[in-house]
Each structure stands twice: as C-alpha cells, then as structure tokens.
Write a protein that holds these residues in place. Structure first.
Motif, PDB file in Angstrom:
ATOM      1  N   GLY A 388     -49.701  49.631 -37.406  1.00  0.00           N
ATOM      2  CA  GLY A 388     -49.419  49.516 -35.983  1.00  0.00           C
ATOM      3  C   GLY A 388     -50.247  48.485 -35.251  1.00  0.00           C
ATOM      4  N   ASP A 389     -51.108  47.747 -35.947  1.00  0.00           N
ATOM      5  CA  ASP A 389     -51.925  46.730 -35.280  1.00  0.00           C
ATOM      6  C   ASP A 389     -51.135  45.427 -35.233  1.00  0.00           C
ATOM      7  N   PRO A 390     -50.719  44.986 -34.065  1.00  0.00           N
ATOM      8  CA  PRO A 390     -49.873  43.783 -33.971  1.00  0.00           C
ATOM      9  C   PRO A 390     -50.612  42.493 -34.346  1.00  0.00           C
ATOM     10  N   ARG A 391     -51.916  42.574 -34.426  1.00  0.00           N
ATOM     11  CA  ARG A 391     -52.673  41.380 -34.786  1.00  0.00           C
ATOM     12  C   ARG A 391     -52.595  41.073 -36.280  1.00  0.00           C
ATOM     13  N   VAL A 392     -52.211  42.063 -37.092  1.00  0.00           N
ATOM     14  CA  VAL A 392     -52.274  41.936 -38.550  1.00  0.00           C
ATOM     15  C   VAL A 392     -50.885  41.673 -39.115  1.00  0.00           C
ATOM     16  N   THR A 393     -50.764  40.610 -39.910  1.00  0.00           N
ATOM     17  CA  THR A 393     -49.497  40.260 -40.555  1.00  0.00           C
ATOM     18  C   THR A 393     -49.754  39.938 -42.018  1.00  0.00           C
ATOM     19  N   ASP A 394     -48.995  40.557 -42.897  1.00  0.00           N
ATOM     20  CA  ASP A 394     -49.032  40.216 -44.321  1.00  0.00           C
ATOM     21  C   ASP A 394     -47.903  39.241 -44.628  1.00  0.00           C
ATOM     22  N   HIS A 395     -48.179  38.307 -45.542  1.00  0.00           N
ATOM     23  CA  HIS A 395     -47.143  37.363 -45.947  1.00  0.00           C
ATOM     24  C   HIS A 395     -47.249  37.142 -47.449  1.00  0.00           C
ATOM     25  N   GLU A 396     -46.136  37.367 -48.146  1.00  0.00           N
ATOM     26  CA  GLU A 396     -46.129  37.226 -49.608  1.00  0.00           C
ATOM     27  C   GLU A 396     -45.729  35.816 -50.020  1.00  0.00           C
ATOM     28  N   ILE A 397     -46.439  35.306 -51.000  1.00  0.00           N
ATOM     29  CA  ILE A 397     -46.116  34.025 -51.627  1.00  0.00           C
ATOM     30  C   ILE A 397     -46.046  34.251 -53.134  1.00  0.00           C
ATOM     31  N   GLY A 398     -45.051  33.693 -53.774  1.00  0.00           N
ATOM     32  CA  GLY A 398     -44.909  33.841 -55.221  1.00  0.00           C
ATOM     33  C   GLY A 398     -45.116  32.513 -55.932  1.00  0.00           C
ATOM     34  N   SER A 399     -46.150  32.454 -56.763  1.00  0.00           N
ATOM     35  CA  SER A 399     -46.428  31.211 -57.487  1.00  0.00           C
ATOM     36  C   SER A 399     -45.731  31.156 -58.832  1.00  0.00           C
ATOM     37  N   ARG A 400     -45.189  32.313 -59.280  1.00  0.00           N
ATOM     38  CA  ARG A 400     -44.575  32.424 -60.599  1.00  0.00           C
ATOM     39  C   ARG A 400     -45.594  32.198 -61.707  1.00  0.00           C
ATOM     40  N   GLN A 401     -46.855  32.404 -61.369  1.00  0.00           N
ATOM     41  CA  GLN A 401     -47.928  32.296 -62.338  1.00  0.00           C
ATOM     42  C   GLN A 401     -48.521  33.678 -62.575  1.00  0.00           C
ATOM     43  N   PRO A 402     -48.962  33.968 -63.807  1.00  0.00           N
ATOM     44  CA  PRO A 402     -49.642  35.242 -64.058  1.00  0.00           C
ATOM     45  C   PRO A 402     -51.078  35.178 -63.571  1.00  0.00           C
ATOM     46  N   PHE A 403     -51.708  36.335 -63.540  1.00  0.00           N
ATOM     47  CA  PHE A 403     -53.128  36.378 -63.208  1.00  0.00           C
ATOM     48  C   PHE A 403     -53.932  35.915 -64.422  1.00  0.00           C
ATOM     49  N   PRO A 404     -55.006  35.139 -64.285  1.00  0.00           N
ATOM     50  CA  PRO A 404     -55.685  34.801 -63.036  1.00  0.00           C
ATOM     51  C   PRO A 404     -55.224  33.494 -62.385  1.00  0.00           C
ATOM     52  N   ALA A 405     -54.287  32.779 -63.034  1.00  0.00           N
ATOM     53  CA  ALA A 405     -53.886  31.486 -62.475  1.00  0.00           C
ATOM     54  C   ALA A 405     -53.333  31.622 -61.059  1.00  0.00           C
ATOM     55  N   CYS A 406     -52.629  32.727 -60.786  1.00  0.00           N
ATOM     56  CA  CYS A 406     -52.025  32.903 -59.460  1.00  0.00           C
ATOM     57  C   CYS A 406     -53.073  33.068 -58.362  1.00  0.00           C
ATOM     58  N   HIS A 407     -54.295  33.444 -58.724  1.00  0.00           N
ATOM     59  CA  HIS A 407     -55.333  33.643 -57.707  1.00  0.00           C
ATOM     60  C   HIS A 407     -55.769  32.318 -57.077  1.00  0.00           C
ATOM     61  N   SER A 408     -55.557  31.244 -57.789  1.00  0.00           N
ATOM     62  CA  SER A 408     -55.902  29.924 -57.241  1.00  0.00           C
ATOM     63  C   SER A 408     -54.679  29.070 -56.943  1.00  0.00           C
ATOM     64  N   ALA A 409     -53.491  29.573 -57.286  1.00  0.00           N
ATOM     65  CA  ALA A 409     -52.281  28.754 -57.157  1.00  0.00           C
ATOM     66  C   ALA A 409     -51.759  28.668 -55.727  1.00  0.00           C
ATOM     67  N   TYR A 410     -52.311  29.448 -54.814  1.00  0.00           N
ATOM     68  CA  TYR A 410     -51.836  29.429 -53.419  1.00  0.00           C
ATOM     69  C   TYR A 410     -51.916  28.030 -52.808  1.00  0.00           C
ATOM     70  N   TRP A 411     -52.976  27.317 -53.118  1.00  0.00           N
ATOM     71  CA  TRP A 411     -53.317  26.112 -52.360  1.00  0.00           C
ATOM     72  C   TRP A 411     -52.399  24.935 -52.621  1.00  0.00           C
ATOM     73  N   LYS A 412     -51.561  25.016 -53.637  1.00  0.00           N
ATOM     74  CA  LYS A 412     -50.616  23.931 -53.917  1.00  0.00           C
ATOM     75  C   LYS A 412     -49.205  24.253 -53.439  1.00  0.00           C
ATOM     76  N   GLN A 413     -49.041  25.367 -52.765  1.00  0.00           N
ATOM     77  CA  GLN A 413     -47.698  25.790 -52.377  1.00  0.00           C
ATOM     78  C   GLN A 413     -47.423  25.471 -50.903  1.00  0.00           C
ATOM     79  N   ASP A 414     -46.332  24.768 -50.687  1.00  0.00           N
ATOM     80  CA  ASP A 414     -45.944  24.411 -49.319  1.00  0.00           C
ATOM     81  C   ASP A 414     -45.740  25.646 -48.451  1.00  0.00           C
ATOM     82  N   ALA A 415     -45.287  26.751 -49.073  1.00  0.00           N
ATOM     83  CA  ALA A 415     -45.013  27.969 -48.311  1.00  0.00           C
ATOM     84  C   ALA A 415     -46.261  28.480 -47.595  1.00  0.00           C
ATOM     85  N   LEU A 416     -47.428  28.278 -48.199  1.00  0.00           N
ATOM     86  CA  LEU A 416     -48.663  28.723 -47.549  1.00  0.00           C
ATOM     87  C   LEU A 416     -48.895  27.947 -46.256  1.00  0.00           C
TER      88      LEU A 416
END
Length: 430
Positions: A388-416
């Motif tokens: 119920g906190d309007p300040r908080v928003t979650d947003h999912e991004i899918g890198s199609r990479q398994p862990f642990p590669a996906c933990h660093s793969a955010y930074w190359k994705q335009d969606a971010l």
C-alpha cells in the motif's frame, strides 16, 4: 540533476571502473544534461583478511600430497548421505562373482560346499539360500522402535535425533533391489559379513539423510550405530567390508565435493572474502559506509537520483530510512533506484538496520523503484513487503541469463534505463 551510482558487494576498483563506465554511458545517452557520478567504496569499506587468512584451516597446504584418511572417510559418508544405497550397488554390480558361484577364497564357500562343512555358515539355509539372504532376513526382523532405555542402539538413535527416520531407513534398505542383488551374490560367510556392514552403513546413512541438519550425531556416534547394526546382522563390526569400501573410498575422493573443499578451502575463502565479507562487514559496521554515502550525496545540493546495486541498495535504503526517521531527510535525494537488491528480504528477516521488523517506510523516504530479475536469487520484491505504499514500485527485467550472470546483466539492458527514465519523469525531476 545528478545520478549517483553505488556499487554492490565484492566490487573492487578494476571491476568498478568497467561497470561504472557502462552505467555512465547508458545514463548519459538518455540524460545528456545530467551529471553521472559514482560512489566507490570497495577499497575503503570493503572486507579484507586482516590477518592474511591465518584463521582458515588449510590456508597453507600440507607438505605431503597424500590424502588424509579422515578426509577420505568424510568423503565416503558424503557419498552415502547423497545415495545411501551406493555401497550396496557396488556389491550388487561388482559383487564377488556371479550369483551362486561365490567367488570366495578357500574356507568361505557356502554351507555344505567346498571349504566348509554343513552348518558352518551361520547365515545360510543349507542347500537353499545364499548366506546373504539370511542377512537380509535379519535386517527385516529388526524392530522399528528399539527402546530408548536398556538398549544401546535405541538410546543412540534417540540421542542423535535419528529415531524418527530409522524405521523408514530400515524398510527402504531392506526392500531395495540393490540389497536383494547383493544378498544373492553373497554366497559365503565372508561375503555375508561384508554385506552386513554395507547394510548397516546404508541404514545409518538413510537415517542421517532424513534428519539432515536436525541430526545431532558425531562421527563416533555414527560409527557406533554402524557397529551395533552390523553385529545384529551377524557381521563383524571390527572388520570393515574390504571390496565395496575400497571402491567406495576411491569413488568418494573423486566425485564428492568434500575433498575439493578441504584442498581448496584457503583459495575459496580468499576468493569469497570480498563478496561475502563485504556483507558481513556492513552488517557489523554499516554506519561507516552510510556516513560516507551521506557525505557524497549532500556534497551537491541539487536533485539526485540514487542508483544502488545489491549491497549498495541496502546501504541506501538504510541511510534514507534512518535519516527520514530522525526527521532529517537526506537533502537532494529525490529518487531511489535499487537493482538486484536484498533490502526487502533483510527487512522481512528483521536484519535491516533502519527499520524494525514489519515497520513501514518513514515519512520523508523518497520514491523507490526496485528492479529485479526473477532468475537473480539475490533480488527481492519490495512492494509486498511495504504493502500500500505508493512510493514503492517493483519492476521486473529478464536477462535470460542464469544466476549468477543475471545479477550483473541488468546494466546492459535498455529496459532498465527506459524504466529509470520513466521513474525520473514521474518524480518530476529535471
């Protein structure tokens, strides 16, 4: 407007510079008039082995390369816990020769056969069953619930936390195809004794595996359980099974992780220290890093978007929440973006420094965009933790990479960066 990037756990200068160059270029492309800065903290507030790793057993390798017998035994039991029937499988497949032939040395033939007079074999039914079948019959006849007092086996089972899983361990071992095939091959007295030892180890391993971390069993207690069971199956607890044990020992040293962990513990600890150590150090001395971040944020009074990765996100959530709770919101902090962060999970655990378990975000906490990848096991949802906190928003991004590669793969994705751009517009930061 300014972006301030705060890196995560385990990052040191070389890795930081590569990562920040990527983040800076991507943000600058979308926000050409914004300044993009970084808050590098790895060398100053990250963990190191202050005594050079002297606390780690095995940091300095043994002078001889011969395997430690204790390590070999530990490896064998690791294999048995993963597959309690593996030793019986060795006997069933390799055995002592084809069923009915025995393959035993002189004096170990079946009752009534070469090397033994009728009735010499205490396990066999003369002329009908191989000796191993008698061992299985003894196993099937063992009581499922030996008394807690007056019986050493029962007392030991209850004292080690194995009593609950013991009946199923008996049944699964006795009913297994591996036990039946091994018993069929155990034609003589020596083979039957080895089979008794293997069955006892299988039952003990199955009970230990069922109890898992709830077992309170030392190596000495485990060995005594095997001895007691072996004796009740007609075997000799003082003489371990030679053929299967030798095969199992060699296999265990090759395929289980324990010998590798022992050999590599020093290098593994050294390699894991930055990532794991940074988290532990932050939990103990996080105020130092938070004070550093506060100084960096307030050095520029303009509107700031804080972008925190992993542990960097935890530190930012703590900093912003602590300041807001004191009624001293961090000047300029208009938007928080956490990427692959564990802050919501720590809050659930009651391990977030800034908030009591179940507490809401305080007044004065900025808008919060929390980005996660469901394949990233270090990324958690914030919205359900602060419902119920309007300040908080979650947003999912899918890198199609398994862990642990996906933990660093955010930074190359335009969606971010698209989602950050949207959040900046929503917060009316310009």
């Amino acid at each position: 407007m300014r972006f301030l990037f705060v890196h995560g756990t385990g990052v040191r200068r070389e890795r930081h510079d590569r990562l920040f160059a990527l983040v800076r270029d991507r943000l600058t492309a979308r926000f050409p008039r914004a300044r993009v800065d970084s808050c590098y903290w790895g060398d100053r507030f990250g963990a190191t082995l202050g005594a050079g790793g002297r606390s780690v057993p095995g940091m300095r390798p043994r002078p001889d390369a011969a395997p430690d017998p204790v390590d070999a035994e530990t490896a064998e039991w690791a294999l048995l816990l993963a597959d309690p029937l593996c030793e019986l499988r060795v006997l069933a497949e390799a055995g002592w020769g084809p069923p009915g032939e025995g393959g035993a040395a002189s004096g170990d033939g079946p009752a009534g056969g070469p090397g033994g007079a009728p009735g010499d074999d205490p396990f066999a039914m003369p002329g009908v069953w191989p000796a191993g079948t008698g061992v299985l019959a003894l196993l099937a006849a063992l009581p499922h619930d030996p008394p807690r007092t007056g019986d050493e086996l029962g007392a030991l089972l209850h004292g080690t936390g194995l009593a609950a899983g013991y009946p199923a361990a008996l049944d699964s071992t006795a009913a297994s195809a591996e036990a039946a095939r091994a018993a069929d091959r155990a034609a003589g007295d020596a083979q039957a004794r080895e089979l008794a030892s293997a069955l006892a180890r299988a039952v003990t391993a199955a009970a230990l595996a069922d109890a898992g971390a709830d077992a309170d069993c030392t190596g000495a207690e485990r060995d005594r359980l095997v001895e007691l069971l072996t004796t009740r199956l007609g075997g000799d607890a003082r003489v371990p099974g030679a053929r299967a044990a030798a095969v199992l020992g060699r296999l265990a040293l090759r395929v289980t992780t324990q010998p590798l962990l022992n050999a590599w513990r020093g290098s593994l600890t050294t390699g894991a220290t930055p990532a794991l150590g940074d988290i532990l150090r932050y939990q103990a001395r996080g105020h130092e890093l938070r004070a550093f971040l506060h100084a960096r944020i307030t050095a520029d009074p303009g509107p700031t978007v804080l972008v925190g990765h992993s542990l960097g996100g935890i530190a930012l959530v703590d900093l912003l929440a602590l300041a807001a709770a004191r009624g001293e919101a961090v000047p300029g902090a208009r938007l928080l973006v956490t990427v692959g962060s564990q802050a919501p999970f720590l809050h659930e655990l009651g391990a977030l420094a800034a908030l009591e378990p179940g507490a809401k975000l305080p007044y004065g906490f900025p808008r919060w965009l929390n980005v996660y990848d469901r394949q990233d096991v270090l990324a958690y949802l914030a919205g359900p933790v602060f419902p119920g906190d309007p300040r908080v928003t979650d947003h999912e991004i899918g890198s199609r990479q398994p862990f642990p590669a996906c933990h660093s793969a955010y930074w190359k994705q335009d969606a971010l960066y698209e989602r950050i751009e949207q959040a900046v517009a929503e917060a009316e930061i310009g």
